[in-house]
Design an enzyme around this catalytic site. Structure first.
Site, PDB file in Angstrom:
ATOM      1  N   GLU A  58       0.733  -0.953  -0.070  1.00  0.00           N
ATOM      2  CA  GLU A  58       0.057  -0.044   0.185  1.00  0.00           C
ATOM      3  C   GLU A  58       0.621   1.062   0.264  1.00  0.00           C
ATOM      4  O   GLU A  58       1.782   1.033  -0.155  1.00  0.00           O
ATOM      5  CB  GLU A  58      -0.897  -0.032   1.292  1.00  0.00           C
ATOM      6  N   GLU A 376      -9.466  -4.437   7.419  1.00  0.00           N
ATOM      7  CA  GLU A 376      -9.101  -4.344   9.149  1.00  0.00           C
ATOM      8  C   GLU A 376     -11.085  -4.631   9.181  1.00  0.00           C
ATOM      9  O   GLU A 376     -10.937  -3.289  10.407  1.00  0.00           O
ATOM     10  CB  GLU A 376      -8.190  -3.991   9.135  1.00  0.00           C
TER      11      GLU A 376
HETATM   12  O1  AHR Z   1       0.798  -2.400   7.279  1.00  0.00           O
HETATM   13  C1  AHR Z   1       0.159  -1.406   8.221  1.00  0.00           C
HETATM   14  C2  AHR Z   1      -0.926  -1.247   8.504  1.00  0.00           C
HETATM   15  O2  AHR Z   1      -1.908  -2.871   9.613  1.00  0.00           O
HETATM   16  C3  AHR Z   1      -1.984  -1.338   7.399  1.00  0.00           C
HETATM   17  O3  AHR Z   1      -2.633  -0.819   6.126  1.00  0.00           O
HETATM   18  C4  AHR Z   1      -3.667  -1.278   8.355  1.00  0.00           C
HETATM   19  O4  AHR Z   1      -4.227  -2.842   7.110  1.00  0.00           O
HETATM   20  C5  AHR Z   1      -2.986  -2.271   9.361  1.00  0.00           C
HETATM   21  O5  AHR Z   1      -3.629  -2.049  10.705  1.00  0.00           O
END
Ligand code: AHR
Length: 670
Positions: A58, A376
């Site tokens: 991401e 999540e």
């Molecule tokens: O990996 C960092 C963050 O951790 C991600 O964006 C999220 O899905 C999780 O809480």
């Protein structure tokens, strides 16, 4: 202590002497009896999932802008700050006068509502971009520079575009563009360096020696990219990823998918096509502007270049600050968006969105097996939460149109049976991660969903995991591999970090980089080791004498009354972990041993069920003198894999594994 290994003879002997002198410390006294592993190579408990080892990504820690995405110009469309042209400076040598400012009165297009105004009054005046913590220069390298410009009446150029040292004293490469008009037009130039000294202490300068006013936008500079893709990726980082042999890429998040609000989610339609038409968006989950140069098609091409399958996560109507879309009619547009997105990825030219992908330059549809609904969504808890209903609506619509897609839920649901459940595990110590390595052993198998461990990490080491982090990771990976009939997909997170000050929003991250170079952390090497060396069959194994040490589990959460919870009792945690697999076609056996202890560990291996096991084999291993040892951008290979031919293997052998080591033994058996 018979068999000090041939792979680490000096190191292992020295470490053993040190242990004799220092005593076993916090370890339970190492018994004279070696660990005994009995492997039944004729039986299989299950198959190793061929897609077990993947990647998750991401826009976080400057993963793409300032990272994998090879664009070198920072704030190319002047949206990083609505008031100031941050990361740009006026270049005005002594005797010259001029000015720069954002000019919303001269919008570039519907997507970019401002531009940079450069006024030269006297002498040679320009604007310089500082890049992402510098612009990397290498000798004999071709850079592709481009920008849009238009001029005020009376000024036609020329403009000089150059890569110069930060002090302006050295011009590494330069070119001129001319015939500016009152209309926006794209100008392009190739900038070729000669015998430049490799350095990131450089900037991109666009200047003029004539008086006049010019507006600039979308200034861009690309070095050569992986597979020479236009708008492509950095080759060094792509190579690090390729060497991990990842099976899939989970994208685009993570929190980046959801955004803090619905308006700042990853809105895939706005990431398509010509980069000059992409508005970009505030990555408020990670607090910086995203150019969206890494758009949906670029994610897919990244998969294609590394032969990974895309694992697409679609926005599911929940954003981090709690905005959510109730199931029913209000959710329908988001469900439709997801269906269109799937069509963009997989549809042929006869479909609306498949045709759009063809127009964007990629006629061939991409493969897609797994689709995740949200991220999540356990955080959507208010008033009982809405995920159950949202998931059902997405699931039904997706299955109706794409029945073969495997649909992943991000938290438990009762409304439907998802094909997979995405579980996330971040642990703050090596012992804590290791203490969970058997979690899946007892998880019931049945008709329920399979598991994707879509995010996991031992968060030890900053910005990237040190050897302690890698040992926790490796212990955890033995558990996933041993249970990969259930855990069929896994991906560590976060994948990347720009190691410059201000580059990291979330520690601990697998691969670090700055403008000039990149490196794999010890955790990276552990993953490469696991991913590139396993069979397709999980072998039943029993053990004796597994050593343990005492550790203190972290305290639980504060209660509703604000009182700190009582400390939890100390526990024992293993210091040795293993996993045994076999390739059913070649017969190769893969025995992974993780020795987390500060002492060498003898292991007697008994392999049953085979007529013979060759005495010669191969060891691929990594080890450290201290769990704090790590790799950095200046010392990238302090810890790396070492491959060695080994002798003395067979159906029954004893081998000693060094302290703080992760090893794969490859053996041939019939
Ligand atoms: O990996 C960092 C963050 O951790 C991600 O964006 C999220 O899905 C999780 O809480």
């Amino acid at each position: 202590m018979k068999a000090i290994t041939k792979t680490f003879p000096v190191f292992a002997a020295a470490a053993f002497c040190a242990w004799l002198l220092s005593g076993p410390g916090g370890l339970r006294a190492q018994s004279d009896n070696p660990v005994v592993l009995h492997i039944d190579a004729a039986k299989a408990t299950a198959h190793v999932s061929p897609k077990l080892y993947g990647l998750m990504t991401e826009e976080i820690n400057f993963s793409y802008d300032g990272g994998l995405y090879a664009e070198l110009v920072r704030n190319r469309s002047f949206k990083d700050d609505p008031k100031d042209p941050v990361h740009w400076q006026l270049v005005q040598p002594a005797g010259a006068t001029g000015s720069i400012a954002l000019d919303p009165g001269q919008p570039f297009n519907d997507a970019i509502a401002t531009s940079l105004k450069l006024t030269a009054t006297e002498g040679t005046v320009g604007v310089a971009n500082e890049g992402y913590w510098g612009i990397p220069v290498r000798p004999n390298t071709r850079y592709h520079a481009s920008f849009y410009a238009k001029s005020a009446p009376g000024f036609t150029g020329p403009l000089t575009v150059a890569i110069t040292s930060n002090d302006g004293a050295t011009v590494e490469a330069t070119a001129q563009v001319a015939r500016l008009t009152g209309e926006w037009k794209k100008y392009e130039a190739t900038l070729t360096t000669k015998d430049a000294k490799p350095s990131s202490e450089n900037r991109l300068v666009i200047s003029t020696a004539r008086p006049g006013t010019v507006w600039l936008n979308l200034a861009s500079l690309f070095p050569p990219t992986f597979a020479n893709r236009p708008n492509g990726n950095r080759s060094d980082i792509m190579q690090l990823l390729a060497d991990m042999h990842p099976a899939f890429l989970r994208f685009p998040g993570g929190n980046y998918l959801e955004g803090n609000t619905i308006a700042t989610r990853f809105d895939w339609k706005k990431t398509l096509g010509d980069v000059a038409q992409r508005p970009g968006h505030m990555d408020d989950a990670w607090r910086y502007w995203s150019s969206d140069g890494m758009g949906l098609l670029e994610f897919l091409e990244w998969c294609e270049d590394l032969h990974m399958e895309p694992l697409l996560a679609v926005y599911a109507g929940y954003s981090l600050r709690g905005e959510r879309v109730a199931p029913g009619d209000t959710l329908t547009p988001y469900v439709n968006e997801a269906l269109e997105e799937i069509e963009y990825v997989t549809g042929d030219a006869k479909t609306t969105w498949g045709a759009r992908r063809v127009k964007d330059g990629h006629p061939k549809p991409f493969p897609l097996t797994y689709l995740e609904v949200g991220n999540e969504d356990n955080f959507d808890r208010r008033d009982g939460g809405t995920y159950d209903g949202r998931f059902a609506q997405f699931f039904d619509a997706i299955k109706a149109k794409y029945p073969r897609l495997q649909v992943i839920a991000t938290t438990k649901v009762t409304s439907r049976t998802p094909d997979l459940l995405d579980e996330h595990y971040y642990r703050n110590s090596e012992d804590e991660m290791a203490s969970h390595a058997h979690d899946y052993d007892a998880r019931p198998r049945g008709a329920g969903p399979k598991v994707m461990v879509g995010e996991w990490a031992t968060r030890v080491g900053r910005p990237t995991p040190n050897m302690s982090g890698a040992l926790g990771d490796a212990a955890w990976m033995t558990g996933m591999e041993r249970n990969s009939d259930l855990v069929i997909l896994s991906s560590y997170a976060p994948l990347f970090v720009n190691v410059n000050p201000g580059g990291m929003q979330w520690p601990t991250d697998l691969i670090g980089f700055n403008a000039m170079s990149s490196y794999g952390s010890p955790g990276y090497w552990a993953q490469q080791l696991f991913s590139a060396h396993h069979g397709d069959t999980i072998l039943p194994t029993t053990d004796q004498n597994i050593p343990t040490k005492e550790w203190q589990p972290p305290a639980g959460r504060r209660g509703a009354d604000g009182q700190a919870p009582p400390p939890r009792p100390a526990q024992q945690v293993q210091t040795l972990f293993y996993s045994a697999t076999r390739d059913s076609k070649t017969g190769t056996l893969y025995l992974k041993i993780v020795n987390r202890a500060s002492t060498p560990q003898p292991v007697r291996v008994e392999i049953g069920g085979l007529a013979s096991v060759e005495s010669k084999g191969q060891s691929i291993a990594m080890s450290a003198g201290s769990p704090d040892d790590t790799n950095t951008v200046t010392e990238p290979n302090k810890i790396a894999l070492k491959t060695a031919s080994v002798d003395g293997l067979g159906a029954n052998f004893t081998r000693t594994f060094p302290p703080y080591s992760i090893t794969v033994l490859e053996m041939k058996g019939k």
